[in-house]
Motif scaffolding. Structure first.
Motif, PDB file in Angstrom:
ATOM      1  N   GLY A  30       1.009  -1.368   0.182  1.00  0.00           N
ATOM      2  CA  GLY A  30       0.047  -0.056  -0.298  1.00  0.00           C
ATOM      3  C   GLY A  30       1.300   1.340   0.223  1.00  0.00           C
ATOM      4  N   THR A  31       1.661   1.305   0.952  1.00  0.00           N
ATOM      5  CA  THR A  31       2.950   2.453   0.550  1.00  0.00           C
ATOM      6  C   THR A  31       3.266   2.221  -0.785  1.00  0.00           C
ATOM      7  OG1 THR A  31       3.213   1.987   3.351  1.00  0.00           O
ATOM      8  CG2 THR A  31       4.441   2.876   2.159  1.00  0.00           C
ATOM      9  N   ASP A  69       2.328   1.303  -3.420  1.00  0.00           N
ATOM     10  CA  ASP A  69       1.477   2.075  -4.618  1.00  0.00           C
ATOM     11  C   ASP A  69       1.728   3.698  -4.530  1.00  0.00           C
ATOM     12  OD1 ASP A  69       1.716  -1.007  -5.805  1.00  0.00           O
ATOM     13  OD2 ASP A  69      -0.371  -0.994  -4.210  1.00  0.00           O
ATOM     14  N   ALA A  70       0.938   3.942  -2.791  1.00  0.00           N
ATOM     15  CA  ALA A  70       1.266   5.094  -2.846  1.00  0.00           C
ATOM     16  C   ALA A  70       1.712   6.313  -3.953  1.00  0.00           C
ATOM     17  CB  ALA A  70       0.622   5.478  -1.411  1.00  0.00           C
ATOM     18  N   SER A 100       1.345   5.580  -7.498  1.00  0.00           N
ATOM     19  CA  SER A 100       0.510   7.155  -7.666  1.00  0.00           C
ATOM     20  C   SER A 100       1.124   8.088  -7.758  1.00  0.00           C
ATOM     21  CB  SER A 100      -1.111   6.832  -7.053  1.00  0.00           C
ATOM     22  OG  SER A 100      -1.241   5.276  -6.941  1.00  0.00           O
ATOM     23  N   GLN A 101       1.297   9.156  -6.589  1.00  0.00           N
ATOM     24  CA  GLN A 101       1.923  10.647  -7.401  1.00  0.00           C
ATOM     25  C   GLN A 101       2.977  10.531  -8.082  1.00  0.00           C
ATOM     26  OE1 GLN A 101       3.615  11.245  -3.448  1.00  0.00           O
ATOM     27  NE2 GLN A 101       1.847  10.304  -2.053  1.00  0.00           N
ATOM     28  N   ARG A 139       7.958  -2.847  -5.371  1.00  0.00           N
ATOM     29  CA  ARG A 139       6.728  -3.270  -4.717  1.00  0.00           C
ATOM     30  C   ARG A 139       6.324  -5.126  -5.479  1.00  0.00           C
ATOM     31  NH1 ARG A 139       1.951  -1.551  -8.450  1.00  0.00           N
ATOM     32  NH2 ARG A 139       2.930  -2.693  -9.577  1.00  0.00           N
TER      33      ARG A 139
END
Length: 474
Positions: A18-19, A21-22, A25-26, A77
């Motif tokens: 999750g970290t 992936d964030a 996305s940024q 990831r």
């Protein structure tokens, strides 16, 4: 001996998905925004503008690096690939858009065991180096065979320093792939020591930086081009200023005739540079005593800016002085200047007013070539003189110019000026604004005071073009 932990060995658990992936996305959102800016820069660079090309190169480099970061985060990831496995990026992307999925972001890894002579390569390394995945990995002795001949000594030195002196590897070299393409790669690595302190193996991470270096090179070249253009512009500006100062008489004091000339003439002039351009224009003013005791008064303007226009102005002014000394009347002077300008290597357009003043009779004889009309101020009022016929200099070959006369009186004030003296106004409006200063100008004690009044009044708004003025008090 346990194998050293490097890019192909999943010795540690990947970070929280999750970290990462964030962060991905940024990164992708930022890449999209930068890419939009890059498209705008490309549109600007399409005009051949050096600054636009420099902006495009900067954006290209930023997009490359964000793509790089995106792919690296994805690898972080998903965890490292198995040694010898399939490359994380399909081979089909190799010839794709260099900004998306190129070799730029690929990272491969390898380990060479000096005790067993075994080598282990990741799938990405096979792909980066263009080596057949079915073939065994190359040993350290065989690796230079892929390297450009000029760069082989550099690789040999890095490997030797690593194995013998324990120095980390950090350097770039070119490799020639089996498909004939030359690529730039960056290698980082370290020696792996055995319990007795000897070097047991060497590991390395290899990254293809060809597109990154290309983007940096384009950026550097465009930046250098901008700097060269800036240097050329500065040199041209300095030359134009020096040429203008050498040609135009000083304006800070009333202009005096060298031989005592028409003693009752009080003259002052001023040059006003453009506030929107650093280039010097072709405006001029001039006043000189002629051999017969009369005075030559003139102002003019050549279209364009820069040292070439300033040199043309100097040539034109020199010709005007020479022909006036030879006795040519104002109308004839305008005709000869027109022929001279029409015959130059780079034809240009210009406007001018040329006056001959006789101090004995106070008679002003003048001609004009598409120029703002001189203004006459008398007894607190002002008016524009009625202009004789005359087209722009350089507009047509063989043009003839009429001349007319004006009887002046002691105390009269004559204002000659070029376009742009009153910023952002057409000639009719500018004339009206200048005439509105009649009472202030006629009350002024000297011609220099008149110049100061005009400059203070009209040198406030941004000036899009150069201008000059010449004030003559009878």
């Amino acid at each position: 001996m346990p194998s050293h932990v490097f890019a192909d060995h999943a010795a540690a658990q990947p970070p929280e998905r999750g970290t990462v992936d964030a962060l991905i996305s940024q990164t992708r959102r930022l890449r999209g925004e930068v890419d939009a800016v890059r498209r705008d820069a490309v549109a600007e660079a399409g005009r051949g503008d050096l600054e636009g090309r420099w902006q495009r190169a900067l954006c290209d480099l930023a997009v490359h690096q964000l793509n790089d970061l995106d792919d690296h985060l994805a690898q972080l990831r998903d965890g490292p690939p198995r040694a010898g496995g399939e490359p994380a990026v399909p081979a089909a992307t190799e010839d794709a858009d260099p900004h998306h999925g190129s070799l730029l972001s690929r990272v491969g890894s390898a380990e060479w065991n000096l005790l067993t002579d075994e080598a282990s390569w990741s799938g990405e390394l096979y792909h980066i180096l263009g080596h057949d995945p079915a073939a065994p990995p190359l040993s350290l002795d065989e690796l230079p065979s892929l390297v450009h001949a000029e760069d082989q000594p550099r690789l040999t030195t890095m490997v030797t320093d690593c194995l013998i002196d324990g120095k980390p590897i950090d350097g770039e070299f070119r490799i020639k792939r089996s498909d004939g393409r030359l690529r730039q790669v960056h290698m980082m690595g370290e020696p792996v020591l055995a319990p007795d302190g000897s070097t047991a193996s060497m590991w390395a991470v290899v990254r293809d930086v060809s597109e990154l270096r290309r983007s940096q090179r384009v950026l550097r070249e465009s930046r250098d081009s901008l700097q060269r253009r800036h240097d050329v512009a500065q040199t041209e500006h300095r030359l134009a200023v020096e040429l203008q100062e050498a040609v135009l008489p000083p304006w800070r004091d009333s202009l005096r005739f060298p031989h005592g000339g028409p003693g009752r003439l009080d003259l002052a002039a001023h040059y006003l540079p453009s506030s929107t351009s650093s280039l010097i224009g072709g405006d001029w003013y001039d006043a000189m005593e002629l051999p017969d005791g009369t005075a030559l008064l003139s102002v003019g303007d050549l279209t364009g800016h820069g040292v070439s226009v300033t040199s043309d102005m100097a040539m034109l002014l020199g010709a005007l002085r020479g022909m006036a000394v030879a006795g040519a009347a104002p109308g004839q002077l305008m005709g000869w200047l027109n022929q001279l300008l029409d015959a130059t290597v780079q034809p240009a357009l210009g406007s001018a007013v040329c006056c001959r003043y006789d101090p004995a009779t106070h008679l002003l004889t003048w001609a004009q070539a598409g120029h703002p009309t001189p203004l006459l101020f008398r007894d607190g009022t002002g008016r524009a003189l009625t202009p004789p016929h005359g087209v722009l200099l350089g507009a047509t070959s063989g043009a003839t110019y009429e001349q007319t006369e004006e009887q002046l009186r002691p105390g009269d004030l004559l204002l000659l000026h070029t376009d742009g003296l009153v910023p952002r106004h057409d000639r009719v409006t500018a004339t009206g604004l200048l005439l509105s200063l009649a009472s202030r100008l006629t009350e002024a004690r000297t011609a220099q005071d008149c110049v100061r009044t005009i400059v203070e009044e009209f040198d406030v708004a941004p000036r899009e073009d150069d201008a000059c003025l010449l004030v003559v008090r009878i």
